[in-house]
Design a protein around this motif. Structure first.
Motif, PDB file in Angstrom:
ATOM      1  N   ARG A  62      64.314 -13.576  26.362  1.00  0.00           N
ATOM      2  CA  ARG A  62      65.693 -13.162  26.127  1.00  0.00           C
ATOM      3  C   ARG A  62      65.933 -12.939  24.644  1.00  0.00           C
ATOM      4  O   ARG A  62      65.353 -13.633  23.805  1.00  0.00           O
ATOM      5  N   ASP A  63      66.789 -11.975  24.333  1.00  0.00           N
ATOM      6  CA  ASP A  63      67.201 -11.779  22.950  1.00  0.00           C
ATOM      7  C   ASP A  63      67.608 -13.138  22.379  1.00  0.00           C
ATOM      8  O   ASP A  63      68.453 -13.828  22.951  1.00  0.00           O
ATOM      9  N   PRO A  64      66.997 -13.575  21.274  1.00  0.00           N
ATOM     10  CA  PRO A  64      67.221 -14.948  20.801  1.00  0.00           C
ATOM     11  C   PRO A  64      68.667 -15.273  20.445  1.00  0.00           C
ATOM     12  O   PRO A  64      69.123 -16.401  20.671  1.00  0.00           O
ATOM     13  N   ASP A  65      69.393 -14.322  19.901  1.00  0.00           N
ATOM     14  CA  ASP A  65      70.789 -14.597  19.561  1.00  0.00           C
ATOM     15  C   ASP A  65      71.647 -14.685  20.821  1.00  0.00           C
ATOM     16  O   ASP A  65      72.572 -15.504  20.913  1.00  0.00           O
ATOM     17  N   ALA A 118      73.379 -23.372  16.427  1.00  0.00           N
ATOM     18  CA  ALA A 118      72.391 -22.298  16.305  1.00  0.00           C
ATOM     19  C   ALA A 118      71.181 -22.748  15.495  1.00  0.00           C
ATOM     20  O   ALA A 118      70.030 -22.459  15.851  1.00  0.00           O
ATOM     21  N   GLU A 119      71.416 -23.459  14.408  1.00  0.00           N
ATOM     22  CA  GLU A 119      70.302 -23.942  13.584  1.00  0.00           C
ATOM     23  C   GLU A 119      69.431 -24.921  14.371  1.00  0.00           C
ATOM     24  O   GLU A 119      68.211 -24.931  14.236  1.00  0.00           O
ATOM     25  N   ALA A 120      70.068 -25.750  15.202  1.00  0.00           N
ATOM     26  CA  ALA A 120      69.308 -26.725  15.987  1.00  0.00           C
ATOM     27  C   ALA A 120      68.472 -26.040  17.061  1.00  0.00           C
ATOM     28  O   ALA A 120      67.365 -26.481  17.375  1.00  0.00           O
ATOM     29  N   TRP A 121      68.995 -24.961  17.630  1.00  0.00           N
ATOM     30  CA  TRP A 121      68.287 -24.252  18.698  1.00  0.00           C
ATOM     31  C   TRP A 121      67.369 -23.156  18.164  1.00  0.00           C
ATOM     32  O   TRP A 121      66.631 -22.540  18.926  1.00  0.00           O
ATOM     33  N   LYS A 122      67.398 -22.899  16.889  1.00  0.00           N
ATOM     34  CA  LYS A 122      66.584 -21.833  16.305  1.00  0.00           C
ATOM     35  C   LYS A 122      65.102 -22.058  16.615  1.00  0.00           C
ATOM     36  O   LYS A 122      64.599 -23.176  16.542  1.00  0.00           O
ATOM     37  N   GLY A 123      64.422 -20.981  16.994  1.00  0.00           N
ATOM     38  CA  GLY A 123      62.992 -21.085  17.264  1.00  0.00           C
ATOM     39  C   GLY A 123      62.648 -21.779  18.567  1.00  0.00           C
ATOM     40  O   GLY A 123      61.522 -22.243  18.745  1.00  0.00           O
ATOM     41  N   GLY A 124      63.595 -21.825  19.498  1.00  0.00           N
ATOM     42  CA  GLY A 124      63.352 -22.537  20.753  1.00  0.00           C
ATOM     43  C   GLY A 124      62.214 -21.955  21.575  1.00  0.00           C
ATOM     44  O   GLY A 124      61.383 -22.693  22.119  1.00  0.00           O
ATOM     45  N   GLY A 152      55.931 -18.711  14.880  1.00  0.00           N
ATOM     46  CA  GLY A 152      56.418 -17.548  15.612  1.00  0.00           C
ATOM     47  C   GLY A 152      55.322 -16.524  15.837  1.00  0.00           C
ATOM     48  O   GLY A 152      55.221 -15.925  16.916  1.00  0.00           O
ATOM     49  N   VAL A 153      54.485 -16.324  14.836  1.00  0.00           N
ATOM     50  CA  VAL A 153      53.364 -15.387  14.963  1.00  0.00           C
ATOM     51  C   VAL A 153      52.375 -15.880  16.016  1.00  0.00           C
ATOM     52  O   VAL A 153      51.871 -15.101  16.837  1.00  0.00           O
ATOM     53  N   GLN A 154      52.091 -17.190  16.005  1.00  0.00           N
ATOM     54  CA  GLN A 154      51.187 -17.752  17.012  1.00  0.00           C
ATOM     55  C   GLN A 154      51.782 -17.620  18.413  1.00  0.00           C
ATOM     56  O   GLN A 154      51.089 -17.261  19.372  1.00  0.00           O
ATOM     57  N   ILE A 220      62.887 -16.384  13.685  1.00  0.00           N
ATOM     58  CA  ILE A 220      61.607 -16.905  14.179  1.00  0.00           C
ATOM     59  C   ILE A 220      61.371 -16.438  15.612  1.00  0.00           C
ATOM     60  O   ILE A 220      60.345 -15.827  15.929  1.00  0.00           O
ATOM     61  N   ASP A 221      62.336 -16.692  16.484  1.00  0.00           N
ATOM     62  CA  ASP A 221      62.190 -16.248  17.870  1.00  0.00           C
ATOM     63  C   ASP A 221      62.220 -14.727  17.996  1.00  0.00           C
ATOM     64  O   ASP A 221      61.752 -14.181  19.005  1.00  0.00           O
ATOM     65  N   GLU A 222      62.762 -14.043  16.990  1.00  0.00           N
ATOM     66  CA  GLU A 222      62.745 -12.580  17.020  1.00  0.00           C
ATOM     67  C   GLU A 222      61.308 -12.063  17.073  1.00  0.00           C
ATOM     68  O   GLU A 222      61.017 -11.053  17.723  1.00  0.00           O
ATOM     69  N   ILE A 223      60.388 -12.759  16.414  1.00  0.00           N
ATOM     70  CA  ILE A 223      58.973 -12.367  16.427  1.00  0.00           C
ATOM     71  C   ILE A 223      58.432 -12.434  17.856  1.00  0.00           C
ATOM     72  O   ILE A 223      57.697 -11.551  18.311  1.00  0.00           O
ATOM     73  N   VAL A 224      58.813 -13.483  18.568  1.00  0.00           N
ATOM     74  CA  VAL A 224      58.371 -13.670  19.951  1.00  0.00           C
ATOM     75  C   VAL A 224      58.990 -12.614  20.860  1.00  0.00           C
ATOM     76  O   VAL A 224      58.312 -12.012  21.705  1.00  0.00           O
ATOM     77  N   TYR A 225      60.275 -12.372  20.674  1.00  0.00           N
ATOM     78  CA  TYR A 225      60.980 -11.413  21.524  1.00  0.00           C
ATOM     79  C   TYR A 225      60.427 -10.002  21.343  1.00  0.00           C
ATOM     80  O   TYR A 225      60.271  -9.256  22.319  1.00  0.00           O
TER      81      TYR A 225
END
Length: 259
Positions: A62-65, A118-124, A152-154, A220-225
């Motif tokens: 899912r779109d991270p935001d 948002a900061e706490a959930w960042k990179g979930g 995120g790259v990994q 960070i999660d944007e890389i995954v998405y």
């Protein structure tokens, strides 16, 4: 995956009651083939042994935001309610029973500010994909270890190399159709239902207004998405999947309105 459960049964509030997640988890070992489906009580657990599961995983991304705003406003788990938000690892057991056994039924709890949440959930998504401890802290708890761009790259590499299927939440209908194009079987109506909408009428086709994040972004999660989108669109072409070629799937599912 779960041969004991009839194929025409939708696992939702109607069939399993208000504690549907807890009820399913308590019966998962008896209902499901654990060589294909991991039964766990914890919500959104880490991936566990990646080498063992590589190539056999199914994921919707899912779109991270959108994910963060949804988590903040989601009524069921009340992730952002102050007392629940600050649960430590010792409170995981209580957290896992929500909303069946809320921590405070009588007094409404204030929410933490959105940007703190948002900061706490960042990179979930990243955390879930790179953490190999099967008993690690669930992704949705704010005291989980933080992740980095390198993580995120990994995680993105694992999306490209480790998943048998990659779906996109914002492209739910096409994702369901793609799954059946890849693995066979008929599309059914329950696969297109949103059984836990944030508000009446909410569906995967309805975006949240992310302007309230005030330009904050989960980079960070944007890389995954982005990796998930890459795999998804590649498979759409490979399996010739589009709304036009999915009309039979939609009809089999009894969708009233075809895209």
């Amino acid at each position: 995956f779960c041969p004991v459960v009839a194929t025409n049964i939708t696992l939702n509030l109607t069939s399993l009651g208000p504690c549907m997640i807890l009820t399913f988890n308590e019966n998962c070992h008896d209902w499901c083939d654990e060589s294909k489906l991991s039964c766990t009580l914890l919500p959104h657990p880490p991936i566990g042994n990646y080498s063992e599961r590589q190539g056999h995983m199914v994921g919707f991304f899912r779109d991270p935001d959108q994910r963060i705003v949804s988590g903040y406003h989601g009524g069921g788990e009340k992730f952002a309610d102050d007392r629940r938000f600050h649960l430590d690892a010792a409170g995981i057991g209580a957290f896992a029973t929500l909303p069946c056994k809320p921590l405070d039924d009588a007094v409404p709890l204030p929410k933490v500010p959105l940007l703190e949440f948002a900061e706490a959930w960042k990179g979930g998504m990243t955390y879930q994909l790179v953490t190999e401890d099967d008993h690690g802290i669930p992704t949705v708890l704010p005291n989980r270890p933080k992740v980095t761009q390198a993580d995120g790259v990994q995680a993105a590499r694992r999306v490209r190399e480790g998943f048998a299927f990659v779906g996109i939440t914002e492209e739910w209908d096409l994702s369901i159709c793609l799954f059946h194009k890849m693995f066979g079987g008929l599309c059914v109506f329950s696969e297109f239902q949103d059984i836990r909408p944030t508000f009446p009428g909410k569906s995967a086709n309805t975006d949240y207004n992310t302007s309230e994040l005030m330009a904050w972004h989960d980079d960070i999660d944007e890389i995954v998405y982005e990796a998930a989108l890459e795999v998804f669109h590649k498979n759409l072409v490979l399996y010739n999947v589009s709304h036009e070629t999915c009309q039979e799937c939609y009809r089999n599912a009894g969708k009233e309105e075809l895209p």
